[in-house]
Write a protein that holds these residues in place. Structure first.
Motif, mmCIF file in Angstrom:
data_model
loop_
_atom_site.group_PDB
_atom_site.id
_atom_site.type_symbol
_atom_site.label_atom_id
_atom_site.label_comp_id
_atom_site.label_asym_id
_atom_site.label_seq_id
_atom_site.Cartn_x
_atom_site.Cartn_y
_atom_site.Cartn_z
ATOM 1 N N THR A 95 0.816 -1.214 0.000
ATOM 2 C CA THR A 95 0.000 0.000 0.000
ATOM 3 C C THR A 95 0.852 1.269 0.000
ATOM 4 O OG1 THR A 95 -0.137 0.106 2.428
ATOM 5 C CG2 THR A 95 -1.799 -1.215 1.283
ATOM 6 N N PHE A 96 2.133 1.149 0.321
ATOM 7 C CA PHE A 96 3.047 2.291 0.361
ATOM 8 C C PHE A 96 4.455 1.718 0.259
ATOM 9 C CE2 PHE A 96 5.737 5.499 2.350
ATOM 10 C CZ PHE A 96 5.171 6.699 1.933
ATOM 11 N N THR A 97 5.361 2.446 -0.414
ATOM 12 C CA THR A 97 6.721 1.926 -0.621
ATOM 13 C C THR A 97 7.761 2.858 -0.022
ATOM 14 O OG1 THR A 97 6.143 0.722 -2.638
ATOM 15 C CG2 THR A 97 8.448 1.308 -2.360
ATOM 16 N N LEU A 98 8.753 2.254 0.630
ATOM 17 C CA LEU A 98 9.917 2.947 1.165
ATOM 18 C C LEU A 98 11.116 2.594 0.286
ATOM 19 C CD1 LEU A 98 11.430 4.541 3.387
ATOM 20 C CD2 LEU A 98 11.573 2.396 4.676
ATOM 21 N N ASN A 99 11.732 3.604 -0.301
ATOM 22 C CA ASN A 99 12.823 3.368 -1.242
ATOM 23 C C ASN A 99 14.100 3.994 -0.699
ATOM 24 O OD1 ASN A 99 14.481 2.940 -3.406
ATOM 25 N ND2 ASN A 99 13.224 4.006 -4.905
ATOM 26 N N ASN A 100 15.019 3.168 -0.224
ATOM 27 C CA ASN A 100 16.279 3.646 0.332
ATOM 28 C C ASN A 100 17.339 3.652 -0.760
ATOM 29 O OD1 ASN A 100 18.439 4.349 1.934
ATOM 30 N ND2 ASN A 100 18.678 2.321 2.838
ATOM 31 N N TYR A 101 17.317 4.685 -1.614
ATOM 32 C CA TYR A 101 18.309 4.736 -2.687
ATOM 33 C C TYR A 101 19.635 5.292 -2.212
ATOM 34 C CZ TYR A 101 15.766 9.216 -2.923
ATOM 35 O OH TYR A 101 15.118 10.384 -2.615
ATOM 36 N N GLY A 102 19.737 5.637 -0.929
ATOM 37 C CA GLY A 102 21.020 6.042 -0.373
ATOM 38 C C GLY A 102 22.066 4.952 -0.438
ATOM 39 N N VAL A 103 21.623 3.682 -0.496
ATOM 40 C CA VAL A 103 22.587 2.568 -0.571
ATOM 41 C C VAL A 103 23.388 2.613 -1.863
ATOM 42 C CG1 VAL A 103 21.196 1.079 0.904
ATOM 43 C CG2 VAL A 103 20.856 1.021 -1.571
ATOM 44 N N PHE A 104 22.908 3.346 -2.873
ATOM 45 C CA PHE A 104 23.642 3.478 -4.127
ATOM 46 C C PHE A 104 24.559 4.692 -4.113
ATOM 47 C CE2 PHE A 104 19.532 1.459 -5.379
ATOM 48 C CZ PHE A 104 20.046 0.205 -5.627
ATOM 49 N N GLY A 105 24.639 5.378 -2.965
ATOM 50 C CA GLY A 105 25.538 6.509 -2.847
ATOM 51 C C GLY A 105 25.015 7.789 -3.459
ATOM 52 N N VAL A 106 23.685 7.916 -3.610
ATOM 53 C CA VAL A 106 23.109 9.122 -4.204
ATOM 54 C C VAL A 106 22.271 9.856 -3.165
ATOM 55 C CG1 VAL A 106 23.102 8.147 -6.517
ATOM 56 C CG2 VAL A 106 21.097 7.847 -5.078
ATOM 57 N N ASP A 107 22.066 11.146 -3.413
ATOM 58 C CA ASP A 107 21.351 11.983 -2.448
ATOM 59 C C ASP A 107 19.852 12.038 -2.714
ATOM 60 O OD1 ASP A 107 23.734 12.667 -1.150
ATOM 61 O OD2 ASP A 107 24.117 14.273 -2.583
ATOM 62 N N GLY A 108 19.455 12.077 -3.980
ATOM 63 C CA GLY A 108 18.040 12.287 -4.281
ATOM 64 C C GLY A 108 17.593 11.524 -5.502
ATOM 65 N N SER A 109 16.278 11.466 -5.685
ATOM 66 C CA SER A 109 15.705 10.749 -6.815
ATOM 67 C C SER A 109 14.241 11.146 -6.958
ATOM 68 C CB SER A 109 15.809 9.230 -6.610
ATOM 69 O OG SER A 109 15.128 8.536 -7.625
ATOM 70 N N THR A 110 13.703 10.971 -8.150
ATOM 71 C CA THR A 110 12.262 11.129 -8.375
ATOM 72 C C THR A 110 11.745 9.805 -8.914
ATOM 73 O OG1 THR A 110 12.694 12.028 -10.589
ATOM 74 C CG2 THR A 110 12.379 13.606 -8.801
ATOM 75 N N PRO A 111 11.480 8.842 -8.051
ATOM 76 C CA PRO A 111 11.142 7.484 -8.487
ATOM 77 C C PRO A 111 9.749 7.390 -9.095
ATOM 78 C CG PRO A 111 10.888 7.687 -6.121
ATOM 79 C CD PRO A 111 11.476 8.980 -6.587
ATOM 80 N N ILE A 112 9.511 6.278 -9.762
ATOM 81 C CA ILE A 112 8.191 5.973 -10.315
ATOM 82 C C ILE A 112 7.389 5.243 -9.249
ATOM 83 C CG2 ILE A 112 6.948 4.755 -12.134
ATOM 84 C CD1 ILE A 112 9.389 5.051 -13.902
ATOM 85 N N ILE A 113 6.151 5.668 -9.028
ATOM 86 C CA ILE A 113 5.304 5.064 -8.004
ATOM 87 C C ILE A 113 5.028 3.609 -8.358
ATOM 88 C CG2 ILE A 113 3.001 5.148 -6.947
ATOM 89 C CD1 ILE A 113 3.081 8.177 -7.297
ATOM 90 N N ASN A 114 5.032 2.764 -7.341
ATOM 91 C CA ASN A 114 4.770 1.348 -7.513
ATOM 92 C C ASN A 114 3.265 1.127 -7.662
ATOM 93 O OD1 ASN A 114 5.268 -1.414 -7.632
ATOM 94 N ND2 ASN A 114 5.197 -1.658 -5.404
ATOM 95 N N HIS A 115 2.798 1.086 -8.885
ATOM 96 C CA HIS A 115 1.364 0.931 -9.187
ATOM 97 C C HIS A 115 0.816 -0.332 -8.523
ATOM 98 C CE1 HIS A 115 -2.224 -0.035 -11.590
ATOM 99 N NE2 HIS A 115 -2.252 1.240 -11.929
ATOM 100 N N PRO A 116 -0.371 -0.302 -7.894
ATOM 101 C CA PRO A 116 -1.389 0.764 -7.850
ATOM 102 C C PRO A 116 -1.339 1.615 -6.585
ATOM 103 C CG PRO A 116 -2.357 -1.265 -7.089
ATOM 104 C CD PRO A 116 -0.908 -1.580 -7.366
ATOM 105 N N GLU A 117 -0.177 1.717 -5.938
ATOM 106 C CA GLU A 117 -0.056 2.537 -4.738
ATOM 107 C C GLU A 117 -0.167 4.013 -5.097
ATOM 108 O OE1 GLU A 117 3.596 1.388 -2.879
ATOM 109 O OE2 GLU A 117 3.112 -0.761 -3.003
ATOM 110 N N ALA A 118 -0.181 4.856 -4.055
ATOM 111 C CA ALA A 118 -0.368 6.288 -4.274
ATOM 112 C C ALA A 118 0.845 7.115 -3.903
ATOM 113 C CB ALA A 118 -1.596 6.787 -3.494
#
Length: 470
Positions: free
Chosen positions: A385-408
């Motif tokens: 129902t909701f996703t937590l994306n820890n992209y810090g493990v790739f050594g980056v500061d920020g991102s604009t990810p694609i929502i995991n359909h059909p979540e909001a």
């Protein structure tokens, strides 16, 4: 008297209609027990070991490794009851049985083999009891050996490899096996760089680049051509123009379909904020110093997400496009992005709102280990129902990810790094993290999204804020 029962590819749930054979776990003539895993298959959701509902002797297997079968297609036949005995294996056979015109295993004694499809009823849903449809006789071609090849060569002038030893080569996924097969690359010539010599996609791509540098010929082709001076030149196996082609199927294909659908349907927007995570890191250190199971950082972030969703439930929603309704959900099933050798997967922690930090840590660890081993079930990869994306493990500061359909919505967490920060009116070096929230603009406006993200940032900066909701 022994009966020959047919076991079909069962319904693996979650609307899956097909699966690809990755590895056979039994051989023809082998004795199997009830509910013993007999084949490992890959679906669009996960790798699954399929158990057989019968106990007896395997008399036939249908499909080679890498073949794709629809749900309901025959997998194997098993002789059960008194008098069951394994068939004698021919010297050149690979375990795939020769079939009669009626689709039944050819009986060794010349009699008709009775084929039924009755399940044990306690393994997987969807075994079914229908009779198998008729199939044409299928005979596997025998690969000629070196002596036959030297005599005159095949009609089309293509070099033929010598017979290879039986047994599958361990690869990370069936896509790797198919990539090698499409480019006429012998996997037995490669040394895998993965654990225990496991062949990864990178190993195959490296070998293909090396073959292209030699003029589009693999080492196997070069070796056979050297032994066949009178044969016509082998046809080049270099990739078609455009580079290496990899089919979008299995887990990778499912991810591509879901992300494409998300982009088409969801009008997403992203907001972000920098937060001082120094106190959160100190709180975690204090928790772990107090004894007991160690608490992971992602577990604390998950606990913060659950508290924030309780305050801003609009973001724990989905959109029913047919009814044109926003459906607000009662439970928080928290997905988290996990990168594996087989691609990106999103396991789901069920009822994350009802788990404490220790319980969340244990569940994250269990699901991560299963993801890396390719053993997640379809149910563990769906229903978020909701996703937590820890992209810090790739050594980056920020991102604009694609929502995991059909979540909001999806919360993104960048790396935590020391940065100059104004703390209590003075410049200091603090542990700073960038947080971003990508949300479906149909379920809420920017004020709600901003309120959610600000609350998350407040909890990161002052973990005591969480005490209000515990």
């Amino acid at each position: 008297m022994a009966q020959v029962l047919e076991f079909k590819l069962p319904d693996l749930g979650e609307g899956l209609t097909e699966a690809e054979i990755v590895r056979w776990l039994v051989e023809v003539g082998e004795v199997v027990a009830v509910d013993q895993p007999v084949v490992e298959v890959e679906t669009a959701k996960a790798m699954v070991e399929v158990p057989c509902p019968y106990g007896g002797v395997v008399t036939a297997r249908f499909g080679e490794e890498g073949a794709e079968l629809p749900v309901g297609a025959p997998l194997l036949t098993v002789a059960v009851g008194e008098g069951a005995a394994g068939p004698e294996r021919d010297s050149g056979a690979d375990g795939t049985a020769e079939q009669t015109g009626a689709g039944e295993p050819a009986a060794r004694d010349g009699g008709a083999a009775e084929t039924r499809s009755e399940g044990s009823g306690n393994v997987l849903v969807g075994y079914g009891t229908s009779e198998a449809p008729a199939r044409r006789r299928r005979v596997r071609p025998v690969r000629p050996g070196p002596a036959a090849a030297v005599g005159g060569g095949p009609a089309n002038g293509r070099a033929v490899r010598a017979a290879e030893p039986e047994g599958p080569v361990p690869v990370i996924s069936p896509l790797v096996r198919r990539l090698a097969r499409q480019n006429d690359l012998d996997l037995r010539e490669l040394t895998g760089s993965g654990p225990d010599g496991l062949i990864l996609r990178a190993d195959v791509e490296y070998a293909l680049r090396a073959a292209t540098a030699r003029g589009g010929r693999t080492a196997a082709q070069d070796g056979v051509a050297a032994r066949m001076p009178d044969a016509a030149a082998p046809v080049s196996s270099a990739p078609r123009p455009g580079g290496i082609r990899t089919p979008l199927k299995g887990v990778r294909g499912a991810v591509a379909d879901k992300l494409s659908r998300s982009r088409r349907e969801i009008p997403d927007a992203t907001c972000w904020v920098d937060a001082d995570a120094t106190e959160l890191m100190r709180a975690r250190t204090a928790m772990n110093a107090a004894g007991g199971p160690k608490i992971s950082l992602v577990a604390l972030l998950a606990r913060i997400c659950a508290a924030a969703l309780a305050r801003f439930p609009e973001l724990n929603s989905t959109v029913d496009t047919e009814a044109r309704e926003v459906v607000q959900l009662d439970h928080v099933h928290l997905g988290f992005a996990a990168q594996t050798d087989r691609g990106l997967v999103v396991p789901v922690v069920r009822d994350a709102h009802a788990r404490d930090a220790e319980g969340l840590t244990a569940e994250f660890a269990r699901l991560t280990e299963a993801a890396r081993a390719g053993r997640l079930t379809p149910g563990e990869l769906t229903g978020g129902t909701f996703t937590l994306n820890n992209y810090g493990v790739f050594g980056v500061d920020g991102s604009t990810p694609i929502i995991n359909h059909p979540e909001a919505a999806m919360l993104g967490v960048g790396r935590i790094v020391p940065k100059p920060w104004v703390h209590e009116g003075e410049l200091a070096v603090r542990q700073v993290v960038q947080l971003s929230l990508t949300f479906d603009h149909r379920v809420c406006d920017g004020g709600t999204a901003g309120g959610f993200l600000r609350y998350v940032a407040d909890c990161v900066e002052q973990p005591a804020v969480l005490l209000r909701t515990l």
